[in-house]
Design a protein around this motif. Structure first.
Motif, PDB file in Angstrom:
ATOM      1  N   THR A 111      -0.539   9.817 -12.915  1.00 36.84           N
ATOM      2  CA  THR A 111      -1.169   8.628 -13.463  1.00 36.84           C
ATOM      3  C   THR A 111      -2.686   8.739 -13.285  1.00 36.84           C
ATOM      4  O   THR A 111      -3.185   9.706 -12.712  1.00 36.84           O
ATOM      5  CB  THR A 111      -0.687   7.365 -12.733  1.00 36.84           C
ATOM      6  N   SER A 112      -3.400   7.749 -13.764  1.00 35.62           N
ATOM      7  CA  SER A 112      -4.810   7.630 -13.417  1.00 35.62           C
ATOM      8  C   SER A 112      -4.936   7.404 -11.913  1.00 35.62           C
ATOM      9  O   SER A 112      -3.967   7.047 -11.236  1.00 35.62           O
ATOM     10  CB  SER A 112      -5.444   6.447 -14.160  1.00 35.62           C
ATOM     11  N   ILE A 113      -6.124   7.611 -11.391  1.00 30.64           N
ATOM     12  CA  ILE A 113      -6.366   7.424  -9.960  1.00 30.64           C
ATOM     13  C   ILE A 113      -6.085   5.970  -9.583  1.00 30.64           C
ATOM     14  O   ILE A 113      -6.529   5.040 -10.270  1.00 30.64           O
ATOM     15  CB  ILE A 113      -7.812   7.807  -9.612  1.00 30.64           C
ATOM     16  N   LEU A 114      -5.359   5.774  -8.506  1.00 25.29           N
ATOM     17  CA  LEU A 114      -5.007   4.422  -8.079  1.00 25.29           C
ATOM     18  C   LEU A 114      -6.198   3.740  -7.411  1.00 25.29           C
ATOM     19  O   LEU A 114      -6.891   4.341  -6.585  1.00 25.29           O
ATOM     20  CB  LEU A 114      -3.836   4.453  -7.106  1.00 25.29           C
ATOM     21  N   SER A 115      -6.411   2.480  -7.769  1.00 31.19           N
ATOM     22  CA  SER A 115      -7.456   1.692  -7.123  1.00 31.19           C
ATOM     23  C   SER A 115      -7.000   1.280  -5.730  1.00 31.19           C
ATOM     24  O   SER A 115      -5.806   1.355  -5.391  1.00 31.19           O
ATOM     25  CB  SER A 115      -7.753   0.443  -7.950  1.00 31.19           C
ATOM     26  N   ARG A 116      -7.942   0.830  -4.921  1.00 37.27           N
ATOM     27  CA  ARG A 116      -7.598   0.372  -3.580  1.00 37.27           C
ATOM     28  C   ARG A 116      -6.612  -0.786  -3.636  1.00 37.27           C
ATOM     29  O   ARG A 116      -5.679  -0.860  -2.830  1.00 37.27           O
ATOM     30  CB  ARG A 116      -8.872  -0.052  -2.834  1.00 37.27           C
ATOM     31  N   ARG A 117      -6.783  -1.671  -4.594  1.00 35.19           N
ATOM     32  CA  ARG A 117      -5.879  -2.822  -4.713  1.00 35.19           C
ATOM     33  C   ARG A 117      -4.449  -2.365  -5.026  1.00 35.19           C
ATOM     34  O   ARG A 117      -3.481  -2.872  -4.452  1.00 35.19           O
ATOM     35  CB  ARG A 117      -6.387  -3.752  -5.817  1.00 35.19           C
ATOM     36  N   VAL A 161      -0.823   9.622  -0.619  1.00 33.79           N
ATOM     37  CA  VAL A 161      -1.949   9.258  -1.477  1.00 33.79           C
ATOM     38  C   VAL A 161      -2.903   8.365  -0.702  1.00 33.79           C
ATOM     39  O   VAL A 161      -2.479   7.393  -0.061  1.00 33.79           O
ATOM     40  CB  VAL A 161      -1.459   8.532  -2.750  1.00 33.79           C
ATOM     41  N   ASP A 162      -4.185   8.717  -0.758  1.00 32.46           N
ATOM     42  CA  ASP A 162      -5.211   7.855  -0.181  1.00 32.46           C
ATOM     43  C   ASP A 162      -6.214   7.512  -1.279  1.00 32.46           C
ATOM     44  O   ASP A 162      -5.955   7.729  -2.464  1.00 32.46           O
ATOM     45  CB  ASP A 162      -5.868   8.504   1.038  1.00 32.46           C
ATOM     46  N   ALA A 163      -7.363   6.992  -0.895  1.00 29.57           N
ATOM     47  CA  ALA A 163      -8.329   6.529  -1.891  1.00 29.57           C
ATOM     48  C   ALA A 163      -9.055   7.663  -2.596  1.00 29.57           C
ATOM     49  O   ALA A 163      -9.729   7.436  -3.597  1.00 29.57           O
ATOM     50  CB  ALA A 163      -9.352   5.598  -1.221  1.00 29.57           C
ATOM     51  N   GLY A 164      -8.943   8.891  -2.109  1.00 29.72           N
ATOM     52  CA  GLY A 164      -9.593  10.024  -2.750  1.00 29.72           C
ATOM     53  C   GLY A 164      -8.738  10.619  -3.858  1.00 29.72           C
ATOM     54  O   GLY A 164      -7.688  10.075  -4.227  1.00 29.72           O
ATOM     55  N   ASP A 166      -6.431  13.523  -4.569  1.00 27.58           N
ATOM     56  CA  ASP A 166      -5.621  14.593  -3.969  1.00 27.58           C
ATOM     57  C   ASP A 166      -6.135  14.974  -2.580  1.00 27.58           C
ATOM     58  O   ASP A 166      -6.151  16.152  -2.208  1.00 27.58           O
ATOM     59  CB  ASP A 166      -5.592  15.836  -4.872  1.00 27.58           C
ATOM     60  N   THR A 167      -6.540  13.983  -1.800  1.00 23.73           N
ATOM     61  CA  THR A 167      -7.104  14.236  -0.476  1.00 23.73           C
ATOM     62  C   THR A 167      -6.227  13.709   0.660  1.00 23.73           C
ATOM     63  O   THR A 167      -6.589  13.850   1.828  1.00 23.73           O
ATOM     64  CB  THR A 167      -8.505  13.609  -0.354  1.00 23.73           C
ATOM     65  N   GLY A 168      -5.082  13.119   0.345  1.00 21.62           N
ATOM     66  CA  GLY A 168      -4.242  12.534   1.388  1.00 21.62           C
ATOM     67  C   GLY A 168      -3.536  13.572   2.240  1.00 21.62           C
ATOM     68  O   GLY A 168      -3.455  14.763   1.889  1.00 21.62           O
ATOM     69  N   ASP A 169      -2.993  13.129   3.370  1.00 23.97           N
ATOM     70  CA  ASP A 169      -2.310  14.029   4.296  1.00 23.97           C
ATOM     71  C   ASP A 169      -1.164  14.763   3.600  1.00 23.97           C
ATOM     72  O   ASP A 169      -0.446  14.199   2.770  1.00 23.97           O
ATOM     73  CB  ASP A 169      -1.760  13.239   5.482  1.00 23.97           C
ATOM     74  N   ILE A 170      -0.993  16.021   3.989  1.00 23.30           N
ATOM     75  CA  ILE A 170       0.017  16.877   3.376  1.00 23.30           C
ATOM     76  C   ILE A 170       1.377  16.648   4.034  1.00 23.30           C
ATOM     77  O   ILE A 170       1.494  16.571   5.267  1.00 23.30           O
ATOM     78  CB  ILE A 170      -0.389  18.357   3.501  1.00 23.30           C
ATOM     79  N   ILE A 171       2.390  16.530   3.202  1.00 19.04           N
ATOM     80  CA  ILE A 171       3.772  16.473   3.675  1.00 19.04           C
ATOM     81  C   ILE A 171       4.365  17.882   3.671  1.00 19.04           C
ATOM     82  O   ILE A 171       4.905  18.345   4.665  1.00 19.04           O
ATOM     83  CB  ILE A 171       4.611  15.516   2.808  1.00 19.04           C
ATOM     84  N   GLU A 172       4.226  18.565   2.542  1.00 17.14           N
ATOM     85  CA  GLU A 172       4.776  19.927   2.459  1.00 17.14           C
ATOM     86  C   GLU A 172       4.231  20.646   1.228  1.00 17.14           C
ATOM     87  O   GLU A 172       4.027  20.025   0.175  1.00 17.14           O
ATOM     88  CB  GLU A 172       6.307  19.868   2.383  1.00 17.14           C
TER      89      GLU A 172
END
Length: 258
Positions: A111-117, A161-164, A166-172
């Protein structure tokens, strides 16, 4: 699930619904993402996406992906009727739906990048990214890994997924087996399908009380944009492939690649 409408997105939705049942399904079609670029006057990005959509259709890559992720002949396009089909994934209706359903986990893909909201309403959010994080963020990650001969960094990543971007913590990481005749498309499809099934297994374990693995991304890497890949890259890659100079290593039977 928050998703676009490609074949592997429908395949993921079918797998999730079969194992768990989808609490809600929101679709942001790729054509809506394309139109949004025009409305925002991002002319270069709009033209780049138009080029790649045309390239994929004319070279048969769309047909290949549709066949690779084909569902049963009698299966509907979506396993459940989408609750919402939106022009932008961060619309107020999406946030409201997430608030109403209060999902434990929200799966998002392409999808498009998710907003903080939207992120806040989605609670724990997990993505399957078509690239080996952190080194390949953004778009066309399999192509650029092949183009740069970074064979050890070809794969998909299941991550939070975080606010960046593709910068969130890796699961695998999910790494596909390399074959001499591979292309970015064959590797992408192989890795994404394996990642889909791996994610379903991880969520099954989560439901049984096993937390999702989590590790911060190491520093480094680069974000690739759709506009970064152009006709020059495709022609140069085609010539390398035609001359047998891609350099894909021979498969190693001792590896655990899929």
């Amino acid at each position: 699930m928050l998703t676009s409408d490609d074949a592997h997105h429908r395949y993921l939705a079918a797998q999730l619904n079969q194992r768990f049942g989808l609490a809600a399904l929101v679709v942001e079609p790729s054509r809506s993402q394309h139109r949004r670029l025009w409305r925002r006057r991002r002319w270069i990005d709009w033209a780049a996406l138009a080029y790649h959509r045309c390239r994929r259709r004319l070279t048969g890559l769309d047909a290949y992906r549709e066949n690779y992720f084909a569902l049963a002949p009698d299966a509907p396009a979506w396993p459940v009727t989408p609750d919402l089909t939106v022009d932008w994934i961060n619309q107020r209706e999406v946030v409201s739906l997430l608030g109403e359903r209060a999902p434990d986990v929200t799966i998002v893909i392409c999808t498009s990048i998710l907003s903080r909201r939207t992120l806040d309403a989605a609670n724990t959010t997990v993505n399957i990214h078509g690239g080996f994080l952190p080194w390949y963020r953004g778009n066309h990650c399999f192509f650029f890994a092949l183009y740069e001969r970074a064979f050890e960094r070809i794969g998909s990543t299941i991550h939070f997924v975080d606010a960046g971007v593709d910068t969130g913590d890796i699961i695998e990481h999910v790494v596909p087996r390399l074959e001499p005749g591979d292309s970015a498309e064959t590797l992408y499809c192989r890795a994404e399908k394996a990642a889909i099934h791996r994610l379903v297994d991880l969520l099954d374990a989560l439901q049984a009380g096993v937390p999702l693995p989590r590790k911060p991304q190491p520093p480094g890497g680069r974000q690739y944009y759709t506009r970064d890949r152009n006709l020059f890259h495709d022609l140069r890659f085609w010539l390398r492939r035609r001359r047998g100079r891609l350099g894909i290593p021979q498969p190693d039977a001792s590896t655990n690649a899929l």
